[in-house]
Design a protein around this motif. Sequence first.
Motif, PDB file in Angstrom:
ATOM      1  N   PHE A 398      16.198 -20.772 -52.851  1.00 45.58           N
ATOM      2  CA  PHE A 398      16.450 -19.372 -53.190  1.00 45.58           C
ATOM      3  C   PHE A 398      15.413 -18.410 -52.633  1.00 45.58           C
ATOM      4  O   PHE A 398      15.742 -17.539 -51.842  1.00 45.58           O
ATOM      5  CB  PHE A 398      16.593 -19.212 -54.710  1.00 45.58           C
ATOM      6  N   LEU A 399      14.144 -18.575 -53.021  1.00 45.03           N
ATOM      7  CA  LEU A 399      13.168 -17.562 -52.617  1.00 45.03           C
ATOM      8  C   LEU A 399      13.012 -17.492 -51.090  1.00 45.03           C
ATOM      9  O   LEU A 399      12.974 -16.403 -50.523  1.00 45.03           O
ATOM     10  CB  LEU A 399      11.821 -17.827 -53.287  1.00 45.03           C
ATOM     11  N   LEU A 400      12.951 -18.645 -50.414  1.00 44.26           N
ATOM     12  CA  LEU A 400      12.779 -18.594 -48.958  1.00 44.26           C
ATOM     13  C   LEU A 400      13.991 -17.973 -48.258  1.00 44.26           C
ATOM     14  O   LEU A 400      13.830 -17.078 -47.430  1.00 44.26           O
ATOM     15  CB  LEU A 400      12.468 -19.978 -48.377  1.00 44.26           C
ATOM     16  N   PRO A 401      15.228 -18.417 -48.573  1.00 42.86           N
ATOM     17  CA  PRO A 401      16.368 -17.753 -47.923  1.00 42.86           C
ATOM     18  C   PRO A 401      16.468 -16.264 -48.263  1.00 42.86           C
ATOM     19  O   PRO A 401      16.793 -15.461 -47.390  1.00 42.86           O
ATOM     20  CB  PRO A 401      17.586 -18.522 -48.461  1.00 42.86           C
ATOM     21  N   ILE A 402      16.142 -15.872 -49.504  1.00 45.26           N
ATOM     22  CA  ILE A 402      16.203 -14.445 -49.841  1.00 45.26           C
ATOM     23  C   ILE A 402      15.150 -13.680 -49.036  1.00 45.26           C
ATOM     24  O   ILE A 402      15.427 -12.627 -48.460  1.00 45.26           O
ATOM     25  CB  ILE A 402      15.991 -14.240 -51.355  1.00 45.26           C
ATOM     26  N   GLY A 403      13.946 -14.248 -48.982  1.00 42.52           N
ATOM     27  CA  GLY A 403      12.906 -13.613 -48.176  1.00 42.52           C
ATOM     28  C   GLY A 403      13.345 -13.489 -46.725  1.00 42.52           C
ATOM     29  O   GLY A 403      13.183 -12.445 -46.095  1.00 42.52           O
ATOM     30  N   GLY A 404      13.934 -14.562 -46.198  1.00 43.30           N
ATOM     31  CA  GLY A 404      14.391 -14.549 -44.804  1.00 43.30           C
ATOM     32  C   GLY A 404      15.479 -13.519 -44.587  1.00 43.30           C
ATOM     33  O   GLY A 404      15.488 -12.804 -43.571  1.00 43.30           O
ATOM     34  N   LEU A 405      16.386 -13.415 -45.540  1.00 39.68           N
ATOM     35  CA  LEU A 405      17.471 -12.431 -45.454  1.00 39.68           C
ATOM     36  C   LEU A 405      16.896 -11.018 -45.373  1.00 39.68           C
ATOM     37  O   LEU A 405      17.277 -10.211 -44.519  1.00 39.68           O
ATOM     38  CB  LEU A 405      18.369 -12.573 -46.684  1.00 39.68           C
ATOM     39  N   LEU A 406      15.939 -10.726 -46.260  1.00 43.13           N
ATOM     40  CA  LEU A 406      15.345  -9.392 -46.272  1.00 43.13           C
ATOM     41  C   LEU A 406      14.621  -9.112 -44.955  1.00 43.13           C
ATOM     42  O   LEU A 406      14.722  -8.019 -44.391  1.00 43.13           O
ATOM     43  CB  LEU A 406      14.368  -9.260 -47.447  1.00 43.13           C
ATOM     44  N   ILE A 407      13.912 -10.131 -44.462  1.00 40.52           N
ATOM     45  CA  ILE A 407      13.163  -9.939 -43.222  1.00 40.52           C
ATOM     46  C   ILE A 407      14.125  -9.648 -42.066  1.00 40.52           C
ATOM     47  O   ILE A 407      13.906  -8.739 -41.257  1.00 40.52           O
ATOM     48  CB  ILE A 407      12.291 -11.185 -42.927  1.00 40.52           C
ATOM     49  N   ALA A 408      15.229 -10.420 -42.007  1.00 44.40           N
ATOM     50  CA  ALA A 408      16.198 -10.205 -40.927  1.00 44.40           C
ATOM     51  C   ALA A 408      16.814  -8.814 -41.038  1.00 44.40           C
ATOM     52  O   ALA A 408      16.923  -8.091 -40.035  1.00 44.40           O
ATOM     53  CB  ALA A 408      17.290 -11.269 -40.984  1.00 44.40           C
ATOM     54  N   LEU A 409      17.202  -8.415 -42.251  1.00 41.73           N
ATOM     55  CA  LEU A 409      17.818  -7.090 -42.416  1.00 41.73           C
ATOM     56  C   LEU A 409      16.830  -5.991 -42.024  1.00 41.73           C
ATOM     57  O   LEU A 409      17.188  -5.034 -41.334  1.00 41.73           O
ATOM     58  CB  LEU A 409      18.273  -6.896 -43.867  1.00 41.73           C
ATOM     59  N   PHE A 410      15.596  -6.153 -42.460  1.00 36.40           N
ATOM     60  CA  PHE A 410      14.599  -5.120 -42.164  1.00 36.40           C
ATOM     61  C   PHE A 410      14.334  -5.026 -40.660  1.00 36.40           C
ATOM     62  O   PHE A 410      14.361  -3.943 -40.077  1.00 36.40           O
ATOM     63  CB  PHE A 410      13.304  -5.410 -42.918  1.00 36.40           C
ATOM     64  N   ALA A 411      14.100  -6.204 -40.038  1.00 36.01           N
ATOM     65  CA  ALA A 411      13.777  -6.177 -38.607  1.00 36.01           C
ATOM     66  C   ALA A 411      14.995  -5.738 -37.797  1.00 36.01           C
ATOM     67  O   ALA A 411      14.866  -5.018 -36.805  1.00 36.01           O
ATOM     68  CB  ALA A 411      13.290  -7.553 -38.145  1.00 36.01           C
ATOM     69  N   GLY A 412      16.179  -6.174 -38.207  1.00 33.00           N
ATOM     70  CA  GLY A 412      17.369  -5.881 -37.417  1.00 33.00           C
ATOM     71  C   GLY A 412      17.893  -4.472 -37.595  1.00 33.00           C
ATOM     72  O   GLY A 412      18.299  -3.826 -36.629  1.00 33.00           O
ATOM     73  N   TRP A 413      17.892  -3.988 -38.838  1.00 32.80           N
ATOM     74  CA  TRP A 413      18.559  -2.710 -39.111  1.00 32.80           C
ATOM     75  C   TRP A 413      17.609  -1.554 -39.339  1.00 32.80           C
ATOM     76  O   TRP A 413      17.962  -0.400 -39.120  1.00 32.80           O
ATOM     77  CB  TRP A 413      19.488  -2.839 -40.325  1.00 32.80           C
ATOM     78  N   VAL A 414      16.400  -1.834 -39.827  1.00 27.02           N
ATOM     79  CA  VAL A 414      15.531  -0.724 -40.232  1.00 27.02           C
ATOM     80  C   VAL A 414      14.498  -0.364 -39.158  1.00 27.02           C
ATOM     81  O   VAL A 414      14.238   0.801 -38.905  1.00 27.02           O
ATOM     82  CB  VAL A 414      14.823  -1.060 -41.572  1.00 27.02           C
ATOM     83  N   LEU A 415      13.929  -1.385 -38.518  1.00 22.64           N
ATOM     84  CA  LEU A 415      12.909  -1.092 -37.511  1.00 22.64           C
ATOM     85  C   LEU A 415      13.535  -0.343 -36.335  1.00 22.64           C
ATOM     86  O   LEU A 415      14.626  -0.684 -35.890  1.00 22.64           O
ATOM     87  CB  LEU A 415      12.287  -2.389 -36.979  1.00 22.64           C
ATOM     88  N   PRO A 416      12.838   0.654 -35.796  1.00 20.14           N
ATOM     89  CA  PRO A 416      13.345   1.356 -34.608  1.00 20.14           C
ATOM     90  C   PRO A 416      13.423   0.401 -33.418  1.00 20.14           C
ATOM     91  O   PRO A 416      12.555  -0.458 -33.249  1.00 20.14           O
ATOM     92  CB  PRO A 416      12.296   2.430 -34.347  1.00 20.14           C
ATOM     93  N   ALA A 417      14.462   0.575 -32.604  1.00 19.83           N
ATOM     94  CA  ALA A 417      14.705  -0.352 -31.505  1.00 19.83           C
ATOM     95  C   ALA A 417      13.556  -0.371 -30.496  1.00 19.83           C
ATOM     96  O   ALA A 417      13.235  -1.419 -29.939  1.00 19.83           O
ATOM     97  CB  ALA A 417      16.014   0.001 -30.816  1.00 19.83           C
ATOM     98  N   ASP A 418      12.922   0.766 -30.274  1.00 19.06           N
ATOM     99  CA  ASP A 418      11.864   0.746 -29.246  1.00 19.06           C
ATOM    100  C   ASP A 418      10.669  -0.071 -29.713  1.00 19.06           C
ATOM    101  O   ASP A 418      10.005  -0.735 -28.912  1.00 19.06           O
ATOM    102  CB  ASP A 418      11.467   2.167 -28.816  1.00 19.06           C
ATOM    103  N   LEU A 419      10.419  -0.064 -31.007  1.00 25.54           N
ATOM    104  CA  LEU A 419       9.335  -0.888 -31.539  1.00 25.54           C
ATOM    105  C   LEU A 419       9.662  -2.374 -31.332  1.00 25.54           C
ATOM    106  O   LEU A 419       8.821  -3.164 -30.884  1.00 25.54           O
ATOM    107  CB  LEU A 419       9.164  -0.574 -33.019  1.00 25.54           C
ATOM    108  N   VAL A 420      10.891  -2.744 -31.636  1.00 23.61           N
ATOM    109  CA  VAL A 420      11.313  -4.134 -31.462  1.00 23.61           C
ATOM    110  C   VAL A 420      11.214  -4.526 -29.998  1.00 23.61           C
ATOM    111  O   VAL A 420      10.693  -5.587 -29.641  1.00 23.61           O
ATOM    112  CB  VAL A 420      12.763  -4.318 -31.964  1.00 23.61           C
ATOM    113  N   ARG A 421      11.700  -3.641 -29.130  1.00 24.71           N
ATOM    114  CA  ARG A 421      11.712  -3.942 -27.700  1.00 24.71           C
ATOM    115  C   ARG A 421      10.289  -4.155 -27.198  1.00 24.71           C
ATOM    116  O   ARG A 421      10.005  -5.090 -26.455  1.00 24.71           O
ATOM    117  CB  ARG A 421      12.385  -2.803 -26.939  1.00 24.71           C
TER     118      ARG A 421
END
Length: 454
Positions: A398-421
């Motif tokens: 539970f805790l690891l998959p939930i943490g992973g889910l949040l990390i993926a959502l944050f990095a994928g949807w919230v972080l600006p694309a130029d920062l990721v790039r």
Amino acid sequence: MSESQPGAPVPRHGLWRNQWIFVLAATGAAVGLGNIWRFPYITGENGGGAFILVYLVSVLALGMPIMMSEILLGREGRHSPVTTMRHIIGRLGKSRFWMLIGWLSVITGLFIFSYYAVIAGWTLHQTTEYAGQITGQVSTDDAKSRWDAFLANAPRLILFQTAFVILAVLAVGGGVKKGLEVVTTWCMPGLFLLMLVLLAYSAWQGDFANGLTYMLKVDFSKLGADGMLAAMGQAFFSLSIGMGSLMAYGAYAPSNLSITKAALTITLLDTLVAIVAGLIIFPLVFAYNLEPGSGAGLLFITLPHVFDTIPAGALVGTVFFVLVGLGALTSLIALIEPATAWLVEHFNAKRLRVAISIGVFCWLLGLGSALSFNYWSKLYIFGSMTFFNVIDKLTANFLLPIGGLLIALFAGWVLPADLVREQLRLGTVGLAIWYWLTRVVAPIGVILIFISSL
Ligand code: TRP
């Protein structure tokens, strides 16, 4: 090689010497009891091939993109996961909801550490057993009864648990770099080599055909939704993702590190070690008529059968358990690095003092797990699960998959694309794949597996 670009913020806790050391340290965090002890026994409890298939798919489709997200967040923030998240959220003006990523990294790490130190202690017990055999104290009992006698001996379990808590506290407290760099550079290759030797032995003396069939035969009727949840949990656990440890390590990574290549290397090595561990254990399980689903003792009962029979088995057994113990130590360190780094930042406290406090807390919590194998073995907290079972399942499934889910959502949807790039430095196609996996595949995968297990 330049360690840090001129003008780049200096990380609060220092930098890894170069990018290779980062990869080694992260591999040291990833490779541990999860691969050699947990993977075979959880696979055994879930019927083999189908479990392994879901595990491998989870590693690739969910694990890789999340690992890259963690490292990139860490290198962007250059602090403990809590402070890193606070800085990034503040700078971008995003919701404080995402602080959950930081807090989970602290809490999950302490939970896992608490019982991980107990199991690490088991390797030390086995080391002393085989070292004793070298000096002539050979027990006539078979491996299973020796093991049962050990588990019944709570003070001995706690003694070895304590030893590992102290070792980890000293390594983290003294600043990770020196201790950790040395341990990983020497021990990981040694462990790999010895595993190959054991693999050869298992192929020669074990029931390799049956062991292999067990691992390859995909029969989903034996898996079920709980098994799928366990397979995903194992992928997160084994890769050390979902709780900010790699975020913390990424914070100390040099700017020239290729996050993609690093994540690929770590993932490949980690998966390889797990598969080889399975290929060692299962042929022996069948050769000795043991039960693959017998649970947490599996590794500690099968391999002693080997060490008891081969020439120089006592020596091989000693070396093997020392190396597994060191693999566990490099993971233990990474488990409390997020909490340690955060408390050091928050209270501006001495690292060693922080590490000791964390060690005491985890030690106390770990007593519940140590006692789960003897005095409290019938104390069911939830269904028929002991304290150890509850903490283990709660964190991995539970805790690891939930943490992973949040990390993926944050990095994928919230972080600006130029920062990721800028952090990932991928080509157009690579970036598109990463975005697709991080935004869609990983979140939906985690959610689907959660839903199906309800
Ligand atoms: N991956 C480690 C292992 O396989 C266990 C683990 C899970 C871990 N999460 C972690 C280690 C975080 C370090 C940091 O043994």
